[in-house]
Design an enzyme around this catalytic site. Structure first.
Site, PDB file in Angstrom:
ATOM      1  N   GLY A 697       0.827  -1.199   0.000  1.00 43.31           N
ATOM      2  CA  GLY A 697       0.000   0.000   0.000  1.00 43.31           C
ATOM      3  C   GLY A 697       0.857   1.243   0.000  1.00 43.31           C
ATOM      4  O   GLY A 697       2.032   1.233   0.370  1.00 43.31           O
ATOM      5  N   ALA A 700      -0.568   9.066   1.542  1.00 42.16           N
ATOM      6  CA  ALA A 700      -0.017  10.411   1.596  1.00 42.16           C
ATOM      7  C   ALA A 700       1.218  10.491   2.480  1.00 42.16           C
ATOM      8  O   ALA A 700       2.093  11.328   2.261  1.00 42.16           O
ATOM      9  CB  ALA A 700      -1.082  11.383   2.090  1.00 42.16           C
ATOM     10  N   SER A 701       1.282   9.635   3.500  1.00 38.57           N
ATOM     11  CA  SER A 701       2.380   9.748   4.455  1.00 38.57           C
ATOM     12  C   SER A 701       3.524   8.768   4.187  1.00 38.57           C
ATOM     13  O   SER A 701       4.613   8.955   4.719  1.00 38.57           O
ATOM     14  CB  SER A 701       1.859   9.542   5.877  1.00 38.57           C
ATOM     15  OG  SER A 701       1.215   8.300   5.992  1.00 38.57           O
ATOM     16  N   GLY A 702       3.287   7.717   3.416  1.00 39.51           N
ATOM     17  CA  GLY A 702       4.362   6.785   3.169  1.00 39.51           C
ATOM     18  C   GLY A 702       3.906   5.495   2.541  1.00 39.51           C
ATOM     19  O   GLY A 702       2.743   5.348   2.150  1.00 39.51           O
ATOM     20  N   VAL A 704       3.581   1.180   2.754  1.00 37.84           N
ATOM     21  CA  VAL A 704       3.376   0.117   3.722  1.00 37.84           C
ATOM     22  C   VAL A 704       3.873  -1.190   3.106  1.00 37.84           C
ATOM     23  O   VAL A 704       3.551  -1.521   1.955  1.00 37.84           O
ATOM     24  CB  VAL A 704       1.889  -0.011   4.111  1.00 37.84           C
ATOM     25  CG1 VAL A 704       1.718  -1.115   5.145  1.00 37.84           C
ATOM     26  CG2 VAL A 704       1.372   1.312   4.670  1.00 37.84           C
ATOM     27  N   ASP A 822      -9.478  11.002  10.462  1.00 35.94           N
ATOM     28  CA  ASP A 822      -9.399  10.439   9.102  1.00 35.94           C
ATOM     29  C   ASP A 822     -10.045   9.058   9.061  1.00 35.94           C
ATOM     30  O   ASP A 822      -9.486   8.111   8.525  1.00 35.94           O
ATOM     31  CB  ASP A 822      -7.944  10.359   8.644  1.00 35.94           C
ATOM     32  CG  ASP A 822      -7.831  10.171   7.121  1.00 35.94           C
ATOM     33  OD1 ASP A 822      -8.842  10.398   6.419  1.00 35.94           O
ATOM     34  OD2 ASP A 822      -6.752   9.805   6.642  1.00 35.94           O
TER      35      ASP A 822
END
Length: 1010
Positions: A697, A700-702, A704, A822
């Site tokens: 995956g 927006a933040s990184g 996985v 979120d």
């Protein structure tokens, strides 16, 4: 001197404007005053031109003798308080502002000047407060519709004094007293609609029997208890009686046979008992009866099918016994018969469906025996034939093969035998053909090529023989083919490769032979389950299986496969792998050699099960192969040594410099590991496995990653993005904030429905978060893919409850409380049993002192389609923002649709659901793949919980404690212990069904469609 020209110009301008302003008559000026107090979002009233002489041609305005007598501004997206200036129009008789955003309360005196009003419709708005007791002062009022607002309190006693009221509709408000008996004084009343209000438990007032002109009595979902008053049978003009969704007990009074004009009787979802009354055959106008979901017993009266115009009969989920009366065959208008989940027995009457336009027949979960009537589809319009879990026997009627409109045929778990008529295999509109667990025989007919709409072919546990016909490959929409436990022979046809939508193929326990065709496997990009166990398949296991992107269940056991296990199978993320009882040899690929698959390779004598590769296979052939392999390894070793020596000599100088630089880097890049649970791995083991092949995956933040540790356990690792040089400062700060927020939040949380954070690792260039791995990924990915078929309603309901409990823990049990900010389906992860856990706390905030008001955030966090309306423009955040987002997730679970989709145009899912319910009814928003026959009521109630949570007014959204309590109550699960009062809503607020449907605003509760 300069002032004089200016004054002259101003005077000339005033002379030009005066005739324009004075040309509009007084009624037009009143309308402009009313408009000035409204917010016209879509400029719907832009055509109200002050230069006109009269307003008679304006949008929504009608005149009689040059005077305004009708105003219809419904569904124009206008907002603001009630425009009381409209009541200055002396001849106004018709006023409709329905389906808008009219808010605040209705002041006592605001409508008093409207003395000419005969029709007032303010339905589906945002009005609050008490019902105006002044309304009965309008002497000519005949029609009053205030449904779909937020009026609360009781129905004022003054409502008994309407002089000529014919229609009173207060549906879907917050009225919470009992239904008052004085409504029986409104002798002119033709329609009384009070449904879906959280009334206190009370009886149906017997005084309503005095309303001799009544045509519609709609009291659904009103908290009614006790018996149905027999006196209601005297309402000779009544056409629609709806008492559904209450707590009524006792028997259905026989006096209802006196409702001479009744067209529809709805008594479903109560606790009525006793037998169905006789004498209903006298009701010549009656078309629809729904007494399902009660405790009715006894047999079905013979004369119920003698009702001359009977179209729909719903008696499912009761305790009825006996057989289906023979009179059912003579019901010439019968189109919908649903008797499932009773205790009916005996055969069906001959001729059922032969003389009527029968469209829907559901007799599932009974004890009915005998054959299907030969003329069941003679009417030519049968669409659904559902007979699962009965004792039907014999062969299928040949006429079913000509039933061209049939779209669902479910005959599972019966005693049918013989060949399936060729025409049945090829019905053009059938999307579900379920024949499992019978004794059918014969072949799968090549006529199946005509079933162009077929999505599910379920024929397991029968006696089918012969080859799988090549024509199966023409079923372009087929996503599930289950034919296990039959006697199918031959090889798999190459044409199966054309099934590009195929997700599940289960052919285990047959007599299939031959090799797996490569051309077939390569095209199954959507395949999640492949079960070919216990056949006679031969050849090698295809390496192409390892390229199937979503395959998670692979069972090839009990065949005659030979050769080595392809290493490409390591690419798969398998929940189930079984290659036992074949003739496989060689070594087990390293990533498959762990505890998770310890029983996957049994019964393969020549297979090396030693991870080191040192296997003791006693045959001379194996010894020769081992000797040959040993010599090959020695040669490779010598060549490798020579290359290494040459490399060392060539790069000696560079090596020395790199070694020195590496030592300096190691000193400045120490890892910092913070663990929150006992660990069985190190940060270096994690780092070694962070390659692109393991990415599952990206957000927006990184990214996985799925990392399988040496212990065989899988973990999920989030690696936060590194910044570019151009935006290093702001980006690094954002990454640090997200990292710290997630660590601070998840590090202290211990809850079964919150994803577990094992540890975090950080140094100056990299930040890692290590979580428990959720094998089924995110709810969003599963729900909005072809794999959604695994999410039946019980699974979706359980996911909703799990996620609600996790969110409730954050809001109410954490000190201080935590707002996630979120919540979305992609942040709800699913384990192997489809249990749900809330994840991704990168933008979560600890909010102290919620009771002091919402806290403002500097930027909007959240995802499109999930953001609460007030959050988007105020940046104020409290737990109500999360509740709105969770409500959107509920709507996703019910509808199966994305929160934002081009199908909705400029609307989001919430607006689409509300609009569709208002126009067509709630059944038109429910995911068509769900079994509404069995779970329709529960799905509808969960839908209403979602609508409550997505209320546009935060004050109307229930707390998460309340949401959890409502969801538990829906399924009849044990209720949680009473909780302390929190926020604006008490957990004791309404104990039963009306708690789900009684607290909504604007256009978010559906209108009754009759």
């Amino acid at each position: 001197m300069l002032l004089l020209p200016t004054l002259i110009a101003a005077a000339l301008l005033s002379l030009q404007l005066c005739p324009i302003a004075s040309s509009l008559n007084q009624e037009g000026l009143y309308l402009l005053q009313a408009k000035s107090g409204l917010f016209d979002t879509d400029n719907s009233l832009a055509g109200w031109n002050p230069r006109d002489n009269t307003p008679c041609n304006w949008t929504g305005i009608l005149c009689s003798s040059s005077s305004v007598n009708s105003i219809n501004l419904s569904n124009l997206n206008i907002a603001g308080p009630f425009p009381s200036d409209l009541c200055k129009l002396p001849n106004l008789s018709f006023l409709s502002l329905s389906f808008n955003y009219i808010n605040s309360s209705l002041p006592f005196s605001s409508l008093l000047p409207c003395t000419s009003l005969t029709h007032l419709d303010l339905s589906q708005n945002l009005l609050v407060g008490l019902l105006p007791s002044s309304l009965p002062s309008l002497p000519l009022l005949q029609y009053l519709d205030l449904s779909g607002n937020n009026f609360s309190g009781n129905i004022p006693p003054s409502f008994a004094l309407f002089p000529s009221l014919q229609v009173l509709s207060l549906t879907a408000n917050l009225l919470n007293a009992t239904i008052p008996p004085f409504l029986g004084n409104l002798s002119s009343l033709r329609q009384l609609n009070l449904s879906y209000n959280p009334f206190s438990h009370g009886r149906i007032p017997s005084s309503l029997a005095n309303l001799t002109n009544l045509e519609t009595l709609w009291l659904a979902g009103c908290g009614l208890v006790g018996d149905i008053p027999p006196s209601l049978g005297g309402l000779a003009k009544l056409t629609n009686l709806d008492l559904s969704g209450n707590f009524l007990t006792g028997s259905i009074p026989g006096t209802l046979a006196g409702l001479a004009s009744v067209i529809q009787i709805e008594l479903y979802s109560n606790s009525l008992n006793g037998s169905l009354p006789a004498g209903l055959s006298n009701l010549s106008a009656l078309r629809r009866i729904d007494a399902s979901m009660n405790h009715l017993s006894g047999s079905i009266p013979d004369d119920i099918f003698s009702i001359p115009n009977l179209e729909n009969l719903h008696l499912y989920q009761n305790k009825l016994i006996g057989s289906v009366p023979g009179t059912a065959a003579g019901a010439r208008h019968l189109s919908d018969l649903r008797l499932f989940e009773n205790q009916l027995s005996g055969p069906l009457p001959d001729g059922l469906g032969a003389h009527s336009p029968l469209m829907f027949l559901d007799l599932s979960n009974n004890q009915i025996s005998g054959e299907i009537p030969r003329g069941i589809c003679d009417g030519g319009v049968l669409q659904e034939l559902l007979l699962i879990d009965n004792f039907f026997s014999g062969t299928l009627p040949p006429g079913l093969g000509h039933c061209r409109n049939l779209n669902r045929m479910r005959l599972r778990n019966n005693l049918f035998s013989g060949d399936v008529p060729a025409g049945v295999w090829g019905l053009p509109h059938v999307f579900l053909l379920e024949l499992s667990n019978n004794s059918f025989s014969g072949i799968i007919s090549p006529d199946i090529s005509g079933a162009g709409n077929l999505s599910q072919l379920l024929i397991s546990l029968n006696h089918f023989t012969g080859n799988i016909p090549t024509e199966v490959g023409s079923l372009s929409k087929l996503y599930e083919f289950s034919a296990s436990d039959n006697r199918l022979t031959g090889s798999l046809p190459d044409s199966l490769g054309k099934l590009i939508e195929l997700e599940q193929l289960d052919l285990h326990n047959n007599l299939l032979s031959g090799e797996l065709p490569t051309v077939v496997v390569q095209s199954w990009s959507k395949l999640t389950l492949l079960n070919l166990a216990n056949n006679h398949l031969t050849g090698r296991i295809l390496a192409d299986l390892g390229s199937l992107p979503v395959l998670n269940y692979l069972d090839l056991s009990g065949n005659d496969f030979t050769g080595e296990i392809p290493p490409q199978l390591q690419n798969l993320k398998l929940n189930q792998l079984n290659l036992s009882n074949n003739q496989l040899s060689g070594s087990i690929p390293p990533m498959l050699h762990n505890e998770a698959y310890k029983t996957s390779f049994l019964g393969n004598p020549a297979l090396c099960t030693d991870l080191s590769g040192r296997c003791q296979i006693s045959t001379s052939n194996s010894s020769w192969k081992r000797t040959k392999s040993a010599w090959l390894i020695r040669v490779i070793f010598i060549l490798t040594a020579l290359i290494l020596i040459a490399g060392i000599a060539l790069f000696y100088r560079k090596y020395t410099k790199l070694k020195k630089a590496k030592k300096e880097q190691e000193k400045s890049s120490k890892w910092t590991l913070t663990s929150f649970h006992k660990l069985g791995f190190s940060e270096y083991e994690i780092m070694d496995l962070l390659d692109e092949d393991n990415v599952i995956g990206s957000g927006a933040s990184g990214k996985v990653y799925r990392v399988v540790l040496s212990s065989g356990e899988a973990v999920a690792v989030k690696k936060l993005w590194r910044s570019s040089k151009s935006n290093a400062g702001s980006h690094e700060e954002a990454v640090d904030d997200a990292f710290e927020a997630e660590v601070a939040t998840l590090g202290k949380i211990r809850h079964k429905n919150i994803v577990k954070l094992w540890c975090c690792c950080a140094h100056k260039d990299c930040k890692l978060l290590v979580y428990e791995y959720m094998i089924n990924g995110s709810l969003g990915d599963l729900l909005h893919s072809k794999k959604a078929s695994v999410l039946n309603w019980p699974a979706r309901y359980r996911i909703a409850v799990d996620a609600a409990e996790g969110l409730c823990y954050l809001h109410h049990d954490c000190l201080p409380p935590i707002v996630h900010r979120d919540i979305k389906s992609n942040n709800i992860l699913l384990d192997a049993g489809l249990g749900a856990k809330v994840a991704d706390f990168g933008v979560a905030k600890v909010v102290e002192n919620f009771d002091k008001g919402p806290r403002s955030m500097s930027v909007i966090a959240g995802s499109c389609g999930y953001i609460a309306p007030e959050y988007a423009y105020t940046l104020r955040v409290n737990e109500k923002s999360d509740i709105y987002s969770f409500g959107v997730v509920i709507l996703e679970l019910v509808t199966g649709k994305l929160p934002v989709d081009p199908e909705f145009g400029e609307k989001d899912l919430v607006k689409w659901v509300c609009g569709t319910i208002q126009q067509k009814g709630e059944e038109h928003v429910i995911d068509t793949t769900l079994d509404v026959r069995c779970y329709g009521e529960e799905i509808a109630k969960v839908l209403r919980v979602g609508l409550l949570c997505t209320s546009s007014l935060p004050i109307n959204r229930p707390s998460m404690r309340r949401v959890v309590k409502m969801l538990h109550e829906l399924s009849g699960e044990p209720k949680p212990k009473p909780l302390p009062k929190d926020g604006m809503l008490s957990p004791y607020y309404i104990e039963d069904e009306q708690s789900i449907i009684g607290s909504e605003n604007q256009q978010e509760i559906m209108r009754k469609i009759t």
